[in-house]
Design an enzyme around this catalytic site. Sequence first.
Site, PDB file in Angstrom:
ATOM      1  N   TYR A 146       1.717   6.997   2.245  1.00 26.77           N
ATOM      2  CA  TYR A 146       1.708   7.671   3.550  1.00 26.77           C
ATOM      3  C   TYR A 146       2.530   8.949   3.545  1.00 26.77           C
ATOM      4  O   TYR A 146       2.281   9.844   4.341  1.00 26.77           O
ATOM      5  CB  TYR A 146       2.286   6.750   4.624  1.00 26.77           C
ATOM      6  CG  TYR A 146       1.315   5.740   5.151  1.00 26.77           C
ATOM      7  CD1 TYR A 146       0.699   4.830   4.301  1.00 26.77           C
ATOM      8  CD2 TYR A 146       1.034   5.676   6.509  1.00 26.77           C
ATOM      9  CE1 TYR A 146      -0.183   3.895   4.794  1.00 26.77           C
ATOM     10  CE2 TYR A 146       0.150   4.735   7.008  1.00 26.77           C
ATOM     11  CZ  TYR A 146      -0.456   3.847   6.149  1.00 26.77           C
ATOM     12  OH  TYR A 146      -1.318   2.924   6.637  1.00 26.77           O
ATOM     13  N   LYS A 195       1.103  -4.652  -6.828  1.00 26.84           N
ATOM     14  CA  LYS A 195      -0.044  -4.547  -7.741  1.00 26.84           C
ATOM     15  C   LYS A 195       0.534  -4.163  -9.096  1.00 26.84           C
ATOM     16  O   LYS A 195       0.215  -3.127  -9.690  1.00 26.84           O
ATOM     17  CB  LYS A 195      -1.034  -3.497  -7.194  1.00 26.84           C
ATOM     18  CG  LYS A 195      -2.350  -3.409  -7.930  1.00 26.84           C
ATOM     19  CD  LYS A 195      -3.252  -4.624  -7.748  1.00 26.84           C
ATOM     20  CE  LYS A 195      -4.488  -4.496  -8.633  1.00 26.84           C
ATOM     21  NZ  LYS A 195      -5.312  -5.727  -8.656  1.00 26.84           N
ATOM     22  N   ASP A 227      -4.288  -8.263  -4.115  1.00 28.29           N
ATOM     23  CA  ASP A 227      -5.655  -8.769  -3.933  1.00 28.29           C
ATOM     24  C   ASP A 227      -5.648 -10.286  -3.764  1.00 28.29           C
ATOM     25  O   ASP A 227      -6.358 -10.841  -2.918  1.00 28.29           O
ATOM     26  CB  ASP A 227      -6.585  -8.310  -5.076  1.00 28.29           C
ATOM     27  CG  ASP A 227      -5.969  -8.452  -6.461  1.00 28.29           C
ATOM     28  OD1 ASP A 227      -4.773  -8.800  -6.555  1.00 28.29           O
ATOM     29  OD2 ASP A 227      -6.690  -8.229  -7.452  1.00 28.29           O
ATOM     30  N   ASP A 251       0.156  -2.421   5.767  1.00 28.72           N
ATOM     31  CA  ASP A 251      -0.760  -2.009   6.835  1.00 28.72           C
ATOM     32  C   ASP A 251      -1.989  -2.904   6.814  1.00 28.72           C
ATOM     33  O   ASP A 251      -2.408  -3.458   7.841  1.00 28.72           O
ATOM     34  CB  ASP A 251      -1.152  -0.536   6.608  1.00 28.72           C
ATOM     35  CG  ASP A 251      -2.094  -0.027   7.682  1.00 28.72           C
ATOM     36  OD1 ASP A 251      -1.973  -0.463   8.834  1.00 28.72           O
ATOM     37  OD2 ASP A 251      -2.962   0.823   7.361  1.00 28.72           O
ATOM     38  N   ASP A 255      -2.971  -6.457   9.393  1.00 29.38           N
ATOM     39  CA  ASP A 255      -4.186  -6.586  10.213  1.00 29.38           C
ATOM     40  C   ASP A 255      -4.896  -7.895   9.875  1.00 29.38           C
ATOM     41  O   ASP A 255      -5.376  -8.600  10.761  1.00 29.38           O
ATOM     42  CB  ASP A 255      -5.157  -5.422   9.956  1.00 29.38           C
ATOM     43  CG  ASP A 255      -4.971  -4.281  10.953  1.00 29.38           C
ATOM     44  OD1 ASP A 255      -3.829  -4.088  11.420  1.00 29.38           O
ATOM     45  OD2 ASP A 255      -5.963  -3.586  11.252  1.00 29.38           O
TER      46      ASP A 255
HETATM   47  C1  IPM Z   1      -0.295   0.731  12.046  1.00 24.87           C
HETATM   48  C2  IPM Z   1      -1.367   1.772  12.199  1.00 24.87           C
HETATM   49  C3  IPM Z   1      -0.799   3.100  11.692  1.00 24.87           C
HETATM   50  C4  IPM Z   1      -0.463   2.883  10.232  1.00 24.87           C
HETATM   51  C5  IPM Z   1      -1.727   4.303  11.896  1.00 24.87           C
HETATM   52  C6  IPM Z   1      -2.055   4.519  13.355  1.00 24.87           C
HETATM   53  C7  IPM Z   1      -1.160   5.543  11.295  1.00 24.87           C
HETATM   54  O1  IPM Z   1      -2.524   1.393  11.529  1.00 24.87           O
HETATM   55  O2  IPM Z   1       0.801   0.897  12.619  1.00 24.87           O
HETATM   56  O3  IPM Z   1      -0.554  -0.250  11.354  1.00 24.87           O
HETATM   57  O4  IPM Z   1      -1.358   2.899   9.384  1.00 24.87           O
HETATM   58  O5  IPM Z   1       0.715   2.691   9.950  1.00 24.87           O
HETATM   59 MG    MG Z   2      -2.486  -0.598  10.789  1.00 24.07          MG
END
Ligand code: IPM
Ligand code: MG
Length: 368
Positions: A146, A195, A227, A251, A255
């Site tokens: 990032y 990884k 993975d 990230d 999710d």
């Molecule tokens: C998160 C989001 C952010 C990230 C985006 C909006 C930049 O997906 O906080 O997980 O990838 O960190």
């Molecule tokens: Mg995210």
Amino acid sequence: MNYKIGVISGDGIGPEIVKEAKKILDKAGEVYGHTFSYDEILMGGVSIDATGVPLTDEAIAQAKAADAVLMGSIGGNTSTSPWYQLPPELRPEAGLLKLRKSLNLFANLRPAYLYEELKEACPLREDIIGDGFDMMIMRELTGGLYFGTRVTEEREGLMTAVDTLTYNEQEIRRIARRGFDIAMKRRKKVTSVDKANVLDSSRLWRKIVEEVAKDYPEVTLEHMLVDNCAMQLVKDPKQFDVILTENMFGDILSDEASMVTGSIGMLSSASLNDTKFGLYEPSGGSAPDIAGKGIANPIATILSAAMLLRYSLDLDQEADAVEHAVKRVLKEGYRTIDIMPQEEEKKSSVTQVGTSEMGYLIAERIQK
Ligand code: IPM
Ligand code: MG
């Protein structure tokens, strides 16, 4: 006592969900004798529309002056919103990354917990769910891909894009320490995800994590390739306590972990630096498709406000009261649309409510 809270409502469902979290803070304040003053900070698309940039220096100064910052969500539809016609550094997400970096918020805590009441919304088989799961994803937040150098340019006649993944030992050590500290307060297990079979940055990560582990003899450390971790999260999520990982892996895995719990609308997060300060936000995005409809789930933001009370203000009882109120509302059968049971026959046993009603019901149940 009066606390100064910076508030970033942001874009999409952001303003609706933040409004409910403020309702909760105010109610907790009323019950426990505190007041909260709110300073609205512009970030994301709304900031682009008002100032031309996703985060101004003034906004950073406002955030720094607060005891903690509560955030909704930023960004819009990446295919249709004019914000995404702008150069990358002027898009909504660039504001969030700049804020994380400016405030040195290197430790991102994302708890993923399966509420007993929401087992119905969990997409996993019952035998996998068992008696539920409870993990904490510790994501490094200010390094890696990032924040590495990036460029898109023509090289030998071909358009070429480069992103750089850099970590130094100090960046790895400080997040690892946080991960082990948190594991000590939980079930004392750290799964460090990397990884290392391919990446140098992961090999350094593994080495430093092992060094840090020596200071925490009570904590069991295990390494897992990313993975495999993606697979294990659906195969056997119960095995995880603290998942410690770098920025982009975190990230993606967070999710996934949130979906395993049934809804991203339930997942809170805290981004911390070396001080008491923190930025608290739901892990989900701005959901532009449902913005303004009054149906978004405010619980992740409300639980983020609870984390704010706990980590930045040291108000543990107040945080417990908020979390308890959320559980009660779920137990009483109130659901926003995203956590409604899938099967028709089970829908009649619960009550579907909108964003502000959910906020109200939770606020009503905050008590000493
Ligand atoms: C998160 C989001 C952010 C990230 C985006 C909006 C930049 O997906 O906080 O997980 O990838 O960190
Ligand atoms: Mg995210």
